[in-house]
Design a protein around this motif. Structure first.
Motif, mmCIF file in Angstrom:
data_model
loop_
_atom_site.group_PDB
_atom_site.id
_atom_site.type_symbol
_atom_site.label_atom_id
_atom_site.label_comp_id
_atom_site.label_asym_id
_atom_site.label_seq_id
_atom_site.Cartn_x
_atom_site.Cartn_y
_atom_site.Cartn_z
ATOM 1 N N ASN A 71 0.843 -1.187 0.000
ATOM 2 C CA ASN A 71 0.000 0.000 0.000
ATOM 3 C C ASN A 71 0.884 1.245 0.000
ATOM 4 O O ASN A 71 1.630 1.499 0.947
ATOM 5 C CB ASN A 71 -0.903 -0.012 1.234
ATOM 6 C CG ASN A 71 -1.815 1.202 1.300
ATOM 7 O OD1 ASN A 71 -1.927 1.972 0.345
ATOM 8 N ND2 ASN A 71 -2.470 1.389 2.437
ATOM 9 N N LEU A 72 0.806 2.045 -1.079
ATOM 10 C CA LEU A 72 1.565 3.284 -1.179
ATOM 11 C C LEU A 72 0.733 4.504 -0.796
ATOM 12 O O LEU A 72 1.246 5.634 -0.834
ATOM 13 C CB LEU A 72 2.090 3.469 -2.610
ATOM 14 C CG LEU A 72 3.055 2.401 -3.138
ATOM 15 C CD1 LEU A 72 3.469 2.742 -4.569
ATOM 16 C CD2 LEU A 72 4.280 2.282 -2.233
ATOM 17 N N ALA A 73 -0.530 4.292 -0.443
ATOM 18 C CA ALA A 73 -1.400 5.402 -0.072
ATOM 19 C C ALA A 73 -1.097 5.856 1.355
ATOM 20 O O ALA A 73 -0.447 5.150 2.138
ATOM 21 C CB ALA A 73 -2.857 4.984 -0.208
ATOM 22 N N ASP A 74 -1.600 7.027 1.696
ATOM 23 C CA ASP A 74 -1.405 7.552 3.051
ATOM 24 C C ASP A 74 -2.576 7.213 3.957
ATOM 25 O O ASP A 74 -2.792 7.835 4.991
ATOM 26 C CB ASP A 74 -1.183 9.065 3.018
ATOM 27 C CG ASP A 74 -2.343 9.818 2.372
ATOM 28 O OD1 ASP A 74 -3.341 9.161 1.990
ATOM 29 O OD2 ASP A 74 -2.257 11.056 2.241
ATOM 30 N N ARG A 75 -3.349 6.222 3.553
ATOM 31 C CA ARG A 75 -4.496 5.763 4.342
ATOM 32 C C ARG A 75 -4.643 4.261 4.133
ATOM 33 O O ARG A 75 -4.069 3.689 3.196
ATOM 34 C CB ARG A 75 -5.764 6.492 3.915
ATOM 35 C CG ARG A 75 -6.068 6.360 2.416
ATOM 36 C CD ARG A 75 -7.293 7.158 2.039
ATOM 37 N NE ARG A 75 -7.531 7.153 0.599
ATOM 38 C CZ ARG A 75 -8.722 6.996 0.047
ATOM 39 N NH1 ARG A 75 -9.786 6.812 0.813
ATOM 40 N NH2 ARG A 75 -8.859 7.027 -1.264
ATOM 41 N N PRO A 76 -5.396 3.585 4.989
ATOM 42 C CA PRO A 76 -5.586 2.134 4.822
ATOM 43 C C PRO A 76 -6.232 1.813 3.482
ATOM 44 O O PRO A 76 -7.013 2.600 2.934
ATOM 45 C CB PRO A 76 -6.505 1.763 5.988
ATOM 46 C CG PRO A 76 -6.278 2.839 7.004
ATOM 47 C CD PRO A 76 -6.032 4.091 6.221
ATOM 48 N N MET A 77 -5.900 0.633 2.932
ATOM 49 C CA MET A 77 -6.416 0.180 1.648
ATOM 50 C C MET A 77 -6.998 -1.226 1.783
ATOM 51 O O MET A 77 -6.305 -2.137 2.254
ATOM 52 C CB MET A 77 -5.295 0.154 0.597
ATOM 53 C CG MET A 77 -5.751 -0.349 -0.770
ATOM 54 S SD MET A 77 -4.414 -0.457 -2.015
ATOM 55 C CE MET A 77 -3.667 -2.045 -1.577
ATOM 56 N N PRO A 78 -8.253 -1.431 1.382
ATOM 57 C CA PRO A 78 -8.766 -2.808 1.335
ATOM 58 C C PRO A 78 -8.081 -3.551 0.203
ATOM 59 O O PRO A 78 -7.679 -2.955 -0.801
ATOM 60 C CB PRO A 78 -10.256 -2.606 1.052
ATOM 61 C CG PRO A 78 -10.317 -1.324 0.287
ATOM 62 C CD PRO A 78 -9.209 -0.450 0.848
ATOM 63 N N PHE A 79 -7.929 -4.855 0.343
ATOM 64 C CA PHE A 79 -7.237 -5.590 -0.713
ATOM 65 C C PHE A 79 -7.729 -7.021 -0.810
ATOM 66 O O PHE A 79 -8.282 -7.606 0.127
ATOM 67 C CB PHE A 79 -5.719 -5.604 -0.470
ATOM 68 C CG PHE A 79 -5.281 -6.641 0.537
ATOM 69 C CD1 PHE A 79 -4.919 -7.925 0.130
ATOM 70 C CD2 PHE A 79 -5.269 -6.356 1.892
ATOM 71 C CE1 PHE A 79 -4.532 -8.889 1.049
ATOM 72 C CE2 PHE A 79 -4.884 -7.313 2.829
ATOM 73 C CZ PHE A 79 -4.521 -8.583 2.400
ATOM 74 N N GLY A 80 -7.482 -7.580 -1.980
ATOM 75 C CA GLY A 80 -7.579 -9.009 -2.224
ATOM 76 C C GLY A 80 -6.428 -9.385 -3.140
ATOM 77 O O GLY A 80 -5.884 -8.533 -3.854
ATOM 78 N N ILE A 81 -6.038 -10.642 -3.126
ATOM 79 C CA ILE A 81 -4.902 -11.088 -3.935
ATOM 80 C C ILE A 81 -5.150 -12.530 -4.369
ATOM 81 O O ILE A 81 -5.725 -13.329 -3.615
ATOM 82 C CB ILE A 81 -3.583 -10.951 -3.131
ATOM 83 C CG1 ILE A 81 -2.364 -11.169 -4.017
ATOM 84 C CG2 ILE A 81 -3.569 -11.847 -1.907
ATOM 85 C CD1 ILE A 81 -1.048 -10.762 -3.339
ATOM 86 N N GLY A 82 -4.738 -12.846 -5.588
ATOM 87 C CA GLY A 82 -4.945 -14.201 -6.084
ATOM 88 C C GLY A 82 -4.259 -14.413 -7.416
ATOM 89 O O GLY A 82 -3.592 -13.518 -7.951
ATOM 90 N N HIS A 83 -4.401 -15.609 -7.948
ATOM 91 C CA HIS A 83 -3.922 -15.920 -9.297
ATOM 92 C C HIS A 83 -4.989 -16.763 -9.974
ATOM 93 O O HIS A 83 -5.817 -17.389 -9.305
ATOM 94 C CB HIS A 83 -2.586 -16.668 -9.262
ATOM 95 C CG HIS A 83 -1.562 -16.086 -10.182
ATOM 96 N ND1 HIS A 83 -1.435 -16.462 -11.498
ATOM 97 C CD2 HIS A 83 -0.605 -15.131 -9.981
ATOM 98 C CE1 HIS A 83 -0.449 -15.786 -12.068
ATOM 99 N NE2 HIS A 83 0.072 -14.962 -11.173
ATOM 100 N N HIS A 84 -4.975 -16.770 -11.324
ATOM 101 C CA HIS A 84 -6.101 -17.302 -12.085
ATOM 102 C C HIS A 84 -5.616 -18.328 -13.113
ATOM 103 O O HIS A 84 -5.656 -18.092 -14.320
ATOM 104 C CB HIS A 84 -6.784 -16.133 -12.788
ATOM 105 C CG HIS A 84 -8.194 -16.380 -13.229
ATOM 106 N ND1 HIS A 84 -8.543 -17.352 -14.157
ATOM 107 C CD2 HIS A 84 -9.358 -15.764 -12.876
ATOM 108 C CE1 HIS A 84 -9.843 -17.316 -14.359
ATOM 109 N NE2 HIS A 84 -10.377 -16.369 -13.595
#
Length: 318
Positions: free
Chosen positions: A164-177
């Motif tokens: 996360n490069l933002a200055d606030r929290p970031m929701p995320f998900g991660i995966g491969h397909h």
């Protein structure tokens, strides 16, 4: 297939990255969403594809859905109506350049990646998202991501990072397909507890039993043709085997946290397509009002990085 019949060429100026280990090959398409274009090996005059290979037409179209596998960042699967609320602020992704009615798989799979270090058996790909009004860049949090892809004598290893490069929290998900070859004798083996049932869209509605859950656990496994699936499974032990018993071969996908969920995509209307995906969350997790253990997903604090890795280990079966 004769070994000299398989070739894959990218358009001029968009070279593929080739990894080699003995008779094994991996082709990467950085310009097509940082995708794996092929993973195969030669055995005498035969070519054995462990993932469904891309075609030159799909490479030319920059269509990650036609690749062998591609990364899902900064979220996986669908977000209902491309909208959600996070930290009290509405987020609208409906003008993100995504042609689907529900925002799908983030934006990293639709953008080019940069090649970093590369050797005969290892390559690193990098992606950076900055805030912009350009279509495809409407995700309102800056982030960077990488994939380290390694080929050895037994497996293809992929380690992903998201920061996360933002200055606030970031929701995320991660995966491969990953897409696997699908034949009339393709079976999937895994331990799972329940399946998310869904709407035709498809979006999840409720967790419950399903015939596929018991079939996955059975000695024979789940036939890829048994059900019309585009569903998430919970309670998996982060290992799943795709087997072609008539070809005397199998491949096992093994993953670590945060890959706590597995997707099986085996549509009746597309009998050549089979995906078995390690993901950190179910579709529309950010709008679902259920316990996190049932839906996954997470939040990265400013400057925080998460790492997620999986491997595809091939086997000959007597």
């Amino acid at each position: 297939m004769s070994a000299d019949l398989f070739s894959l060429a990218a358009p001029a100026g968009e070279p593929l990255v080739e990894l080699r280990h003995g008779a094994r090959r991996v082709l990467l398409a950085p310009h097509v969403g940082g995708a794996v274009a092929a993973f195969y090996e030669t055995r005498g005059a035969d070519v054995i594809h462990w993932l469904r290979p891309a075609t030159e037409a799909m490479l030319a179209a920059h269509n990650a859905l036609g690749m062998a596998s591609f990364p899902l960042l900064p979220y996986c699967n669908r977000i209902r109506d491309a909208r959600f609320v996070f930290d009290g602020e509405p987020v609208d992704l409906s003008d993100d350049g995504n042609r689907f009615p529900h925002a799908l798989h983030g934006n990293a799979w639709r953008r080019p990646w940069r090649v970093g270090e590369s050797t005969e058996t290892r390559a690193t790909l990098h992606f950076q998202h900055a805030l912009s009004d350009e279509a495809g860049h409407r995700w309102p949090f800056a982030f960077e991501a990488s994939q380290e892809i390694v080929l050895d004598a037994d497996a293809l290893h992929i380690a992903m990072t998201l920061r996360n490069l933002a200055d606030r929290p970031m929701p995320f998900g991660i995966g491969h397909h990953p897409y696997f070859p699908r034949t009339a004798n393709t079976f999937v083996h895994a331990h799972v507890d329940e399946m998310w049932h869904g709407t035709p869209d498809p979006l999840p509605t409720h967790l419950a039993a399903h015939g596929s859950v018991e079939a996955l656990k059975s000695p024979q496994g789940l036939s890829a043709d048994a059900f019309d699936l585009d569903n998430h499974f919970v309670g998996w032990n982060r290992a799943v085997t795709i087997a072609w018993p008539d070809e005397h071969r199998a491949v096992t996908l093994s993953a670590g946290a945060p890959f706590d969920f597995m997707v099986i995509y085996a549509p009746k209307q597309l009998p050549d397509e089979l995906c078995v995906e390690p993901v950190s969350n179910v579709a529309d997790w950010i709008n679902l009002d259920v316990a996190r253990a049932q839906k996954g997903g997470g939040v990265l604090q400013p400057g925080e990085t998460i790492r997620a890795a999986f491997a595809l280990t091939t086997q000959r079966v007597v």
